[in-house]
Design an enzyme around this catalytic site. Structure first.
Site, PDB file in Angstrom:
ATOM      1  N   GLU A   1      -3.258 -10.635  -6.808  1.00 48.78           N
ATOM      2  CA  GLU A   1      -3.292 -10.560  -8.274  1.00 48.78           C
ATOM      3  C   GLU A   1      -1.895 -10.121  -8.693  1.00 48.78           C
ATOM      4  O   GLU A   1      -1.558  -8.939  -8.614  1.00 48.78           O
ATOM      5  CB  GLU A   1      -4.355  -9.542  -8.725  1.00 48.78           C
ATOM      6  CG  GLU A   1      -5.773  -9.888  -8.299  1.00 48.78           C
ATOM      7  CD  GLU A   1      -6.399 -10.977  -9.165  1.00 48.78           C
ATOM      8  OE1 GLU A   1      -5.877 -11.237 -10.270  1.00 48.78           O
ATOM      9  OE2 GLU A   1      -7.407 -11.572  -8.743  1.00 48.78           O
TER      10      GLU A   1
ATOM     11  N   CYS B   1      -0.248  -6.453 -16.883  1.00 47.19           N
ATOM     12  CA  CYS B   1       0.081  -7.706 -16.186  1.00 47.19           C
ATOM     13  C   CYS B   1      -0.079  -8.920 -17.100  1.00 47.19           C
ATOM     14  O   CYS B   1       0.674  -9.877 -16.997  1.00 47.19           O
ATOM     15  CB  CYS B   1      -0.787  -7.865 -14.954  1.00 47.19           C
ATOM     16  SG  CYS B   1      -2.543  -7.783 -15.319  1.00 47.19           S
TER      17      CYS B   1
HETATM   18  P1  NAD Z   1       4.343  -3.284  -6.777  1.00 48.49           P
HETATM   19  O1  NAD Z   1       4.229  -4.653  -6.218  1.00 48.49           O
HETATM   20  O2  NAD Z   1       5.664  -2.607  -6.721  1.00 48.49           O
HETATM   21  O3  NAD Z   1       3.314  -2.275  -6.033  1.00 48.49           O
HETATM   22  C1  NAD Z   1       1.934  -2.533  -5.926  1.00 48.49           C
HETATM   23  C2  NAD Z   1       1.393  -1.830  -4.690  1.00 48.49           C
HETATM   24  O4  NAD Z   1       2.044  -2.352  -3.542  1.00 48.49           O
HETATM   25  C3  NAD Z   1       1.579  -0.322  -4.653  1.00 48.49           C
HETATM   26  O5  NAD Z   1       0.403   0.283  -4.158  1.00 48.49           O
HETATM   27  C4  NAD Z   1       2.735  -0.135  -3.680  1.00 48.49           C
HETATM   28  O6  NAD Z   1       2.673   1.091  -2.966  1.00 48.49           O
HETATM   29  C5  NAD Z   1       2.567  -1.299  -2.745  1.00 48.49           C
HETATM   30  N1  NAD Z   1       3.842  -1.754  -2.172  1.00 48.49           N
HETATM   31  C6  NAD Z   1       5.079  -1.610  -2.698  1.00 48.49           C
HETATM   32  N2  NAD Z   1       5.995  -2.167  -1.876  1.00 48.49           N
HETATM   33  C7  NAD Z   1       5.318  -2.662  -0.814  1.00 48.49           C
HETATM   34  C8  NAD Z   1       5.707  -3.345   0.371  1.00 48.49           C
HETATM   35  N3  NAD Z   1       6.974  -3.620   0.630  1.00 48.49           N
HETATM   36  N4  NAD Z   1       4.738  -3.728   1.224  1.00 48.49           N
HETATM   37  C9  NAD Z   1       3.427  -3.476   0.966  1.00 48.49           C
HETATM   38  N5  NAD Z   1       3.019  -2.815  -0.135  1.00 48.49           N
HETATM   39  C10 NAD Z   1       3.942  -2.418  -1.010  1.00 48.49           C
HETATM   40  O7  NAD Z   1       3.791  -3.379  -8.261  1.00 48.49           O
HETATM   41  P2  NAD Z   1       3.752  -2.256  -9.382  1.00 48.49           P
HETATM   42  O8  NAD Z   1       5.143  -1.942  -9.825  1.00 48.49           O
HETATM   43  O9  NAD Z   1       2.886  -1.132  -8.948  1.00 48.49           O
HETATM   44  O10 NAD Z   1       2.973  -3.044 -10.546  1.00 48.49           O
HETATM   45  C11 NAD Z   1       3.605  -3.898 -11.438  1.00 48.49           C
HETATM   46  C12 NAD Z   1       3.421  -5.353 -11.070  1.00 48.49           C
HETATM   47  O11 NAD Z   1       2.052  -5.616 -10.815  1.00 48.49           O
HETATM   48  C13 NAD Z   1       3.800  -6.300 -12.201  1.00 48.49           C
HETATM   49  O12 NAD Z   1       4.452  -7.414 -11.663  1.00 48.49           O
HETATM   50  C14 NAD Z   1       2.462  -6.706 -12.796  1.00 48.49           C
HETATM   51  O13 NAD Z   1       2.467  -7.929 -13.466  1.00 48.49           O
HETATM   52  C15 NAD Z   1       1.605  -6.735 -11.589  1.00 48.49           C
HETATM   53  N6  NAD Z   1       0.215  -6.520 -11.951  1.00 48.49           N
HETATM   54  C16 NAD Z   1      -0.675  -7.557 -11.800  1.00 48.49           C
HETATM   55  C17 NAD Z   1      -1.992  -7.378 -12.177  1.00 48.49           C
HETATM   56  C18 NAD Z   1      -3.011  -8.472 -12.039  1.00 48.49           C
HETATM   57  O14 NAD Z   1      -4.200  -8.169 -12.155  1.00 48.49           O
HETATM   58  N7  NAD Z   1      -2.624  -9.714 -11.810  1.00 48.49           N
HETATM   59  C19 NAD Z   1      -2.405  -6.169 -12.701  1.00 48.49           C
HETATM   60  C20 NAD Z   1      -1.475  -5.145 -12.832  1.00 48.49           C
HETATM   61  C21 NAD Z   1      -0.170  -5.331 -12.442  1.00 48.49           C
END
Ligand code: NAD
Length: 476
Positions: free
Chosen positions: A227, A261
């Site tokens: 997602e 998002c």
């Molecule tokens: P992110 O991708 O930085 O982090 C999300 C999760 O992934 C966190 O739990 C983090 O600890 C983990 N993570 C970070 N780096 C990682 C790695 N290298 N390997 C594995 N896991 C890792 O995202 P964010 O900053 O927390 O959220 C914002 C983003 O999420 C935006 O792009 C937004 O559009 C998206 N988002 C999507 C939805 C949806 O339902 N489609 C909902 C909310 C947010």
């Protein structure tokens, strides 16, 4: 099981990030293999536990959201608690029906016989959540996973630390602590989790990290639901009620300071509507702030970290457009004013990166065809918004573009009915959840064909005669 991995920020050789995870996953798998999570009664208990958690711990959750994100109480309740409870109640109401084998009608060639689709749990699943709706985006997928009879590891985001710690405390208290584990920590912990042999990974977060997750899961051939995010456009057609369109888009950017998002990322308007739309958004933001500055309003949130505030300040430079409203950034306070940028350069970072903050670019396009071409030429977004006086305009946009979801004459709200599957397409995600689609995502939909022992026609068996061939060709 609630494990806080503080070592993840600076992993030491003695205690590398997530070194406890192999044993944790092994323990969960033993519970799954025992069959404990399969009965409907266990699934009901977990969903009831989640509802109890949201109900009895509401105050503490809302406080944690306010501490992490400066989230106004109403927004915290509506977007993270009310919406999640609604989704869980839907799962609770329907899970009994979904677990029953589903009959399918068989074609003549398969008769006599009976066809069934049987949903079975996948096993050990991981739910990795982002920080922006840290309760909803951890608990809603977790609820679907448990409704489908899985054991789960849930990893909240380290960027919402108060909420993460609170969920790590509450989940084992309200759910089966031997079947649901919470693992706190950062990217290093998430990577260690992905190194384990899991049966499904449900990841919500950025497109960049989504790629890393998919690559890591591929090593074990673990299926993933991603997602992700992206730039969700708004098309305002000349037939739209521009005042309403402007107010609704303004709200979509105001909510959680644009850190949603499916927030409208940018708007496409024709020259005829542009000024009215810009004035309408500006007026709506003034009204939302009670006539003053958004900074002074208790109803306007803050940016999650100073790093993200600096990133947004960067997007406000070098875009080549005109800042018609806002533009103020206070990095120490993590404040970015609701900001409207008119006609930025389409190739600037503001128009190529997901904004994820309260900045709305408004791009002038000649007509509907130009708006559609603009959207179709860019990566397929998570959401697409169309404002028009007539649904045929929206239908034309839907037919000529692609996106995860569409909302006509409103923003964000298409994700709330559990009956509508939610997810992205291409770079905005893969897979769906909410309601039945979440249950299916976390299930192996097993096809079962029951045949009677007799008759046992010789048709299938050699020697293959001309007559047999004629019959097979006719019935297959
Ligand atoms: P992110 O991708 O930085 O982090 C999300 C999760 O992934 C966190 O739990 C983090 O600890 C983990 N993570 C970070 N780096 C990682 C790695 N290298 N390997 C594995 N896991 C890792 O995202 P964010 O900053 O927390 O959220 C914002 C983003 O999420 C935006 O792009 C937004 O559009 C998206 N988002 C999507 C939805 C949806 O339902 N489609 C909902 C909310 C947010």
């Amino acid at each position: 099981m609630a494990i806080t991995d503080k070592a993840t920020e600076t992993p030491s050789p003695a205690a590398p990030a997530g070194d406890h995870l192999p044993a944790l996953v092994e323990g969960l798998r033993r519970v799954f293999d025992s069959g404990r999570t399969r009965p409907l009664s266990w699934r009901h208990e977990q969903l009831d536990g989640l509802l109890r958690l949201l109900d009895t711990e509401e105050e503490r959750l809302v406080d944690a959201l306010a501490a992490d994100l400066g989230r106004p109480r109403l927004e915290g309740w509506a977007a993270d608690i009310g919406t999640t409870a609604n989704e869980i109640r839907h799962l609770r109401r329907h899970v009994a029906g979904w677990t029953k084998p589903r009959r399918v009608r068989l074609p003549l060639s398969s008769r006599p016989g009976r066809g069934r689709v049987v949903a079975e749990p996948l096993g050990v699943v991981a739910v990795i959540a982002p920080w922006n709706y840290p309760v909803q985006l951890l608990l809603a997928p977790l609820a679907a996973a448990l409704a489908a009879g899985n054991v789960a590891v849930a990893k909240p985001s380290e960027l919402a630390p108060r909420t993460s710690a609170l969920l790590a405390e509450l989940i084992p208290r309200h759910l089966d602590p031997e079947a649901v584990a919470v693992v706190e920590g950062d990217a290093a912990v998430a990577r260690s989790l992905l190194d384990q042999e899991l049966d499904h990974v449900f990841f919500t977060g950025s497109t960049r990290v989504g790629r890393i997750v998919m690559e890591a899961a591929a090593r074990h051939l673990t299926p993933v639901t991603l997602e992700l995010g992206g730039k969700s456009p708004v098309i305002v057609h000349d037939s739209a009620d521009v005042e309403v369109a402007a107010r609704r888009v303004a709200w979509g950017k105001w909510l959680n300071a644009g850190q949603t998002c499916v927030a409208p990322d940018y708007a496409l308007v024709t020259p005829a509507l542009r000024d009215a739309f810009v004035d309408g958004v500006a007026a709506a933001w003034r009204d939302f702030a009670g006539g003053g500055e958004a900074r002074a309003s208790t109803d306007f949130g803050r940016i999650v970290t100073e790093r993200h505030t600096v990133r947004l300040a960067g997007l406000l430079t070098g875009h080549g457009g005109e800042i018609a409203v806002g533009g103020e950034v206070d990095e120490g306070e993590r404040y970015v004013a609701p900001t409207l940028v008119v006609d930025p350069d389409p190739d600037s970072p503001l128009m190529s990166e997901e904004i994820f903050g309260p900045i709305l670019p408004v791009v002038t396009v000649d007509d509907l065809d130009a708006a559609i071409a603009f959207v179709a030429a860019r990566p397929r977004p998570l959401a697409l918004y169309v404002f028009a006086g007539d649904d045929t305009v929206a239908d034309e946009v839907i037919a000529r573009t692609s996106s995860g979801g569409v909302c006509v004459n409103q923003v964000l709200l298409h994700i709330t009915p559990p009956e509508l599957p939610f997810g992205g397409v291409g770079p905005s995600g893969t897979g769906r959840y909410h309601g039945r689609s979440g249950f299916d995502t976390f299930s192996n939909l097993r096809s079962v064909l029951y045949k009677p022992q007799r008759p046992d026609p010789a048709l299938l068996y050699p020697p293959y005669t001309r007559l047999k061939e004629r019959i097979v060709r006719r019935f297959l």
